[in-house]
Design an enzyme around this catalytic site. Structure first.
Site, PDB file in Angstrom:
ATOM      1  N   LYS A 111       0.798  -1.250   0.121  1.00  0.00           N
ATOM      2  CA  LYS A 111       0.089   0.272   0.539  1.00  0.00           C
ATOM      3  C   LYS A 111       1.126   1.203  -0.103  1.00  0.00           C
ATOM      4  O   LYS A 111       2.118   1.495   0.671  1.00  0.00           O
ATOM      5  CB  LYS A 111      -0.533   0.127   1.108  1.00  0.00           C
ATOM      6  CG  LYS A 111      -2.545   0.804   0.979  1.00  0.00           C
ATOM      7  CD  LYS A 111      -2.828   0.111   0.327  1.00  0.00           C
ATOM      8  CE  LYS A 111      -4.052   0.832   0.347  1.00  0.00           C
ATOM      9  NZ  LYS A 111      -5.424  -0.144  -0.168  1.00  0.00           N
TER      10      LYS A 111
HETATM   11  N1  GLU Z   1      -6.942   0.243  -3.145  1.00  0.00           N
HETATM   12  C1  GLU Z   1      -8.331  -1.299  -3.618  1.00  0.00           C
HETATM   13  C2  GLU Z   1      -7.633  -2.041  -2.774  1.00  0.00           C
HETATM   14  O1  GLU Z   1      -7.890  -1.927  -1.573  1.00  0.00           O
HETATM   15  C3  GLU Z   1      -7.305  -1.516  -4.797  1.00  0.00           C
HETATM   16  C4  GLU Z   1      -6.253  -2.154  -5.060  1.00  0.00           C
HETATM   17  C5  GLU Z   1      -5.753  -2.724  -6.496  1.00  0.00           C
HETATM   18  O2  GLU Z   1      -6.185  -2.786  -7.071  1.00  0.00           O
HETATM   19  O3  GLU Z   1      -4.597  -2.833  -6.392  1.00  0.00           O
HETATM   20  O4  GLU Z   1      -8.441  -2.475  -2.194  1.00  0.00           O
END
Ligand code: GLU
Length: 423
Positions: A111
């Site tokens: 993240k």
């Molecule tokens: N931000 C989204 C999540 O928390 C998508 C992450 C992604 O597609 O890599 O799942």
């Protein structure tokens, strides 16, 4: 119940760690694997200088945390928010590892976050911030290393800038470095709606389990961003009755169901006001909406929405977590006592990253699928994951969240055991 301070309860890292420890213990996880998986593999902090439009230079702090690359490249969104912390990004990165393992796609978890209020920046300042953040991470990201995506306050445009910046450094177009891009530059059909669609698929599965039908199911949604608004639209089109919507600056309630098409049109006409002032529903206190009578409650904004302070008042039979970490560990225990059926975030909102996986596959193949193919595959994967989690919860007599963690930890642990530890 273990007593923790409110500060500890609201720390997302503590929330993640509490569930991880509990699930690991239930699994009798080997101590070495526990040590590997409890903490992220890599944490990057960058200080990003940005030339502002008025000539000043501002420096913003950004993070990228890679929790695990055991099952494949690290994967996860980037959020822009004034109150992002390293602990929050750590928790979110671990949740991505568990989420990708629950839906059984070949990614680890990561993240990113930048401490910034994007509403205070102009579009060109945001572009420069995004490009410099990407450049600072250049050796750590890539289609085979770590693949960012949108999250809170980032979108397709942000991903287009990230893709372009990475490609300029590589001297070739590398679309697969990020997902959630605009469709005409390597994005996937169906990706924008995928998290909301996944929320609906999970709700459909829960309804089946309880012999309920969509038409008599009253839904309250908290958050009307990408996840909440798409869940609202898809679910109301499918027959669910959306009786309440809570946003940070106000809420709406209509016991006969809110007309979501009208609301979306209203919001698009007044983007700065959002949903406030819509005349197809009564104004309602957003905090009250969380404890208003309904069948399904969908927290679809950020962390710490259902806590020890309000969990006892929840009336919903089913909670489907569109957001990451909306329920604290203390609230979990209160909800379990009340026999609320919780579809945990790492399953409920996994539709987004599952469609990201399809986008990454399509980019690498250079062959793009029709929207129905994306939606069919998404449904197939999520239904299977829902079944796996519910089965785990029944076999091990634990709630759905712990079952999802156990399933995920056992999959990641198995991979690490097979690969062995490089010395
Ligand atoms: N931000 C989204 C999540 O928390 C998508 C992450 C992604 O597609 O890599 O799942």
């Amino acid at each position: 119940m273990k007593t923790v301070s409110l500060e500890q309860e609201l720390n997302p890292w503590e929330a993640q760690a509490a569930r991880f420890d509990f699930a690991a213990q239930k699994l009798n996880l080997d101590e070495g694997l526990w040590k590997i998986l409890r903490y992220p593999q890599r944490e990057i902090i960058v200080h990003i200088p940005v030339a502002m439009d008025d000539g000043r230079i501002e420096v913003f702090t950004g993070f990228r945390v890679q929790h695990s690359i055991a099952r494949g490249p690290a994967k996860g969104g980037v959020r822009y928010s004034p109150d992002v912390t390293l602990d929050e990004v750590r928790a979110l990165a671990s949740w991505m590892t568990w989420k990708c393992a629950v839906v059984n796609i070949p990614f680890g978890g990561a993240k990113g976050g930048v401490i910034v209020d994007p509403k205070k920046l102009t579009l060109s300042e945001l572009e420069r911030l995004t490009r410099r953040y990407t450049a600072e991470l250049i050796e750590f990201i890539g289609p085979e290393k770590d693949v960012p995506a949108p999250d809170v306050n980032t979108n397709e445009q942000t991903m287009a800038w990230m893709m372009d910046t990475y490609s300029m450094h590589m001297r070739q177009t590398v679309t697969a470095v990020v997902t959630g891009k605009p469709i005409n530059i390597g994005g996937s059909r169906g990706r924008r709606e995928a998290t909301g669609r996944g929320v609906m698929i999970n709700c459909d599965e829960a309804l089946k389990k309880f012999n309920m039908n969509r038409e008599s199911t009253r839904v309250i949604i908290q958050g009307f961003g990408n996840v909440g608004s798409n869940a609202a639209k898809l679910m109301s089109d499918a027959g669910y009755k959306i009786i309440g919507i809570a946003e940070y600056n106000g809420g709406l309630y209509n016991r006969n169901g809110i007309n979501i098409d009208d609301l979306l049109e209203f919001r698009d006409r007044n983007p700065s006001r959002g949903i406030v002032g819509f005349d197809g529903a009564e104004a309602a206190d957003p905090r009250e909406l969380l404890v208003t009578d309904c069948d399904v409650l969908i927290p679809a904004a950020t962390e710490n929405v259902i806590t020890s302070q309000n969990a006892a008042g929840i009336k919903a039979k089913i909670i489907c977590e569109g957001a990451n970490g909306p329920t604290t560990a203390t609230a979990d225990e209160i909800l379990a006592d009340k026999r609320v059926f919780v579809i945990p975030d790492i399953l409920a909102n996994a539709g987004g990253v599952t469609a990201s996986y399809f986008e990454w596959v399509q980019d690498r193949q250079g062959y793009f699928w029709k929207e129905s193919a994306v939606n069919d595959q998404l449904e197939f994967i999520l239904r299977e994951a829902f079944e796996d989690v519910v089965q785990f919860s029944e076999t091990h007599a634990v709630n759905n969240r712990i079952a999802a963690y156990m399933l995920a930890i056992s999959r990641v642990g198995h991979t690490i055991r097979l690969r062995g530890i490089y010395a």
